[in-house]
Design a protein around this motif. Structure first.
Motif, PDB file in Angstrom:
ATOM      1  N   TRP A 158       0.850  -1.233  -0.073  1.00  7.73           N
ATOM      2  CA  TRP A 158       0.008  -0.133   0.041  1.00  7.73           C
ATOM      3  C   TRP A 158       0.829   1.378  -0.030  1.00  7.73           C
ATOM      4  O   TRP A 158       0.635   2.119  -0.626  1.00  7.73           O
ATOM      5  N   GLU A 159       2.052   1.385   0.481  1.00  7.45           N
ATOM      6  CA  GLU A 159       2.949   2.166   0.295  1.00  7.45           C
ATOM      7  C   GLU A 159       3.304   2.454  -1.013  1.00  7.45           C
ATOM      8  O   GLU A 159       3.369   3.585  -1.498  1.00  7.45           O
ATOM      9  N   MET A 162       0.316   3.736  -3.152  1.00 12.25           N
ATOM     10  CA  MET A 162       0.211   5.153  -2.830  1.00 12.25           C
ATOM     11  C   MET A 162       1.228   6.047  -3.630  1.00 12.25           C
ATOM     12  O   MET A 162       1.008   7.036  -4.296  1.00 12.25           O
ATOM     13  N   TYR A 163       2.636   5.558  -3.687  1.00 12.52           N
ATOM     14  CA  TYR A 163       3.643   6.284  -4.378  1.00 12.52           C
ATOM     15  C   TYR A 163       3.521   6.245  -5.950  1.00 12.52           C
ATOM     16  O   TYR A 163       3.566   7.461  -6.429  1.00 12.52           O
ATOM     17  N   SER A 165       0.778   6.180  -7.741  1.00 17.17           N
ATOM     18  CA  SER A 165      -0.066   7.177  -8.310  1.00 17.17           C
ATOM     19  C   SER A 165       0.309   8.569  -8.172  1.00 17.17           C
ATOM     20  O   SER A 165       0.125   9.476  -8.843  1.00 17.17           O
ATOM     21  N   ALA A 166       1.017   8.789  -6.907  1.00 21.08           N
ATOM     22  CA  ALA A 166       1.555  10.063  -6.579  1.00 21.08           C
ATOM     23  C   ALA A 166       2.591  10.358  -7.621  1.00 21.08           C
ATOM     24  O   ALA A 166       2.468  11.837  -8.087  1.00 21.08           O
ATOM     25  N   LYS A 199     -10.397   0.353  -3.333  1.00 24.12           N
ATOM     26  CA  LYS A 199      -9.031   0.455  -2.476  1.00 24.12           C
ATOM     27  C   LYS A 199      -8.139   1.119  -3.503  1.00 24.12           C
ATOM     28  O   LYS A 199      -7.681   2.222  -3.325  1.00 24.12           O
ATOM     29  N   PHE A 203      -6.868   5.089  -4.252  1.00 23.33           N
ATOM     30  CA  PHE A 203      -5.432   5.316  -4.340  1.00 23.33           C
ATOM     31  C   PHE A 203      -5.131   5.992  -5.939  1.00 23.33           C
ATOM     32  O   PHE A 203      -3.974   6.007  -6.067  1.00 23.33           O
ATOM     33  N   ASP A 204      -6.051   6.189  -6.323  1.00 24.01           N
ATOM     34  CA  ASP A 204      -6.062   6.896  -7.479  1.00 24.01           C
ATOM     35  C   ASP A 204      -5.457   6.218  -8.795  1.00 24.01           C
ATOM     36  O   ASP A 204      -4.683   6.698  -9.426  1.00 24.01           O
ATOM     37  N   TRP A 205      -5.666   4.905  -8.762  1.00 24.60           N
ATOM     38  CA  TRP A 205      -5.208   3.905  -9.907  1.00 24.60           C
ATOM     39  C   TRP A 205      -6.530   3.796 -10.976  1.00 24.60           C
ATOM     40  O   TRP A 205      -7.792   3.749 -10.665  1.00 24.60           O
TER      41      TRP A 205
END
Length: 282
Positions: A158-159, A162-163, A165-166, A199, A203-205
């Motif tokens: 999950w880290e 998150m990375y 997408s960011a 989820k 996380f913007d996928w």
């Protein structure tokens, strides 16, 4: 013979390889391997842009990283039958000093294997790094990865999710094998994760769902769709609905064959269900 029929014939042969490899050493993970057979065949025979031969740097071609490395039997079989190393080497699976260890390793230099995997939860981070390296090198090719649904219970995923997408890692297609099972039971029983689609979207996928994850044509259509979504600012997740132990009736619909080898009679029954005229056993 149609291309689809040729791919399905190869699927049957790969199933035979998996069953015989695991039976020969009475150890290994047939369930998830059989469940992902169609995916691997489609990926290596149709979806990925691969160069002949093998270069560890992977420049100028698509890359694949297997995160749930315990399903090495299907990985090894498809690599061998895609020309990376001799098919006869499958007979050395899990034996002492072989290149085909239970979990893929790199120290013996097995063509097609770019990372050691089996410690679950790490493959997403590696795939993201490779995808970013391609961007830095001006390489327009894609990076693919495969993960188990139970594997998503590992926090490092999950880290990384998150990375990705960011940092707009939009040349990455990560597939989740959604069979709903892991070594100790169903994923809902062990640690329910709710909606994995929700989820990833949170996380913007960008998410693609393949409902028939054991159907070659459905996989090719879904993965082709996923490819069209790359380069648009978001990493792409493919949710692949599969059946653990697919193609062997007594292995399906249960987590029991996650990591158990068939005995002699069970092997014979499984092979009888998977007869292929066009390919040959190793």
């Amino acid at each position: 013979m149609s291309d689809t029929q040729q791919l399905n014939n190869l699927v049957i042969q790969v199933r035979r390889d998996i069953l015989r490899m695991v039976h020969a050493v009475n150890s290994g993970h047939p369930g998830g391997s059989l469940g992902c057979t169609e995916f691997f065949v489609a990926l290596y025979q149709n979806i990925m842009d691969r160069k002949p031969g093998f270069n560890m740097d992977g420049i100028g071609e698509d890359l694949f990283f297997l995160s749930n490395g315990h399903i090495s039997p299907v990985f090894y079989s498809v690599l061998a039958r895609s020309g990376y190393f001799p098919v006869s080497e499958l007979a050395t699976f899990r034996k002492i000093n072989t290149r085909l260890q239970g979990h893929p390793t790199t120290h013996e230099g097995l063509p097609g294997v770019r990372i050691a995997s089996g410690s679950l939860g790490q493959g997403m981070s590696v795939a993201i790094g490779a995808a970013q390296a391609k961007k830095l090198n001006g390489d327009q090719h894609l990076v693919y990865s495969l993960h188990g649904d139970g594997e998503l219970q590992e926090g490092q995923n999950w880290e990384a999710i998150m990375y990705a997408s960011a940092k707009k890692v939009d040349n990455l297609i990560s597939t989740i094998d959604l069979n709903g099972k892991q070594i100790d039971g169903t994923t809902d029983e062990v640690l329910c994760m709710g909606s994995i689609r929700a989820k990833f979207e949170a996380f913007d996928w960008d998410v693609v769902e393949i409902e028939k994850g054991n159907d070659i044509e459905a996989i090719i259509a879904g993965m082709t769709d996923a490819k069209t979504r790359t380069g648009k600012g978001k990493p792409v997740c493919v949710l692949l609905h599969t059946e653990m132990g697919n193609g062997v009736d007594y292995m399906m619909y249960s987590h029991a064959w996650h990591g158990k080898a068939p005995n002699d009679a069970q092997l014979e029954a499984a092979l009888a269900q998977n007869y292929c005229e066009t390919e040959k056993d190793y």
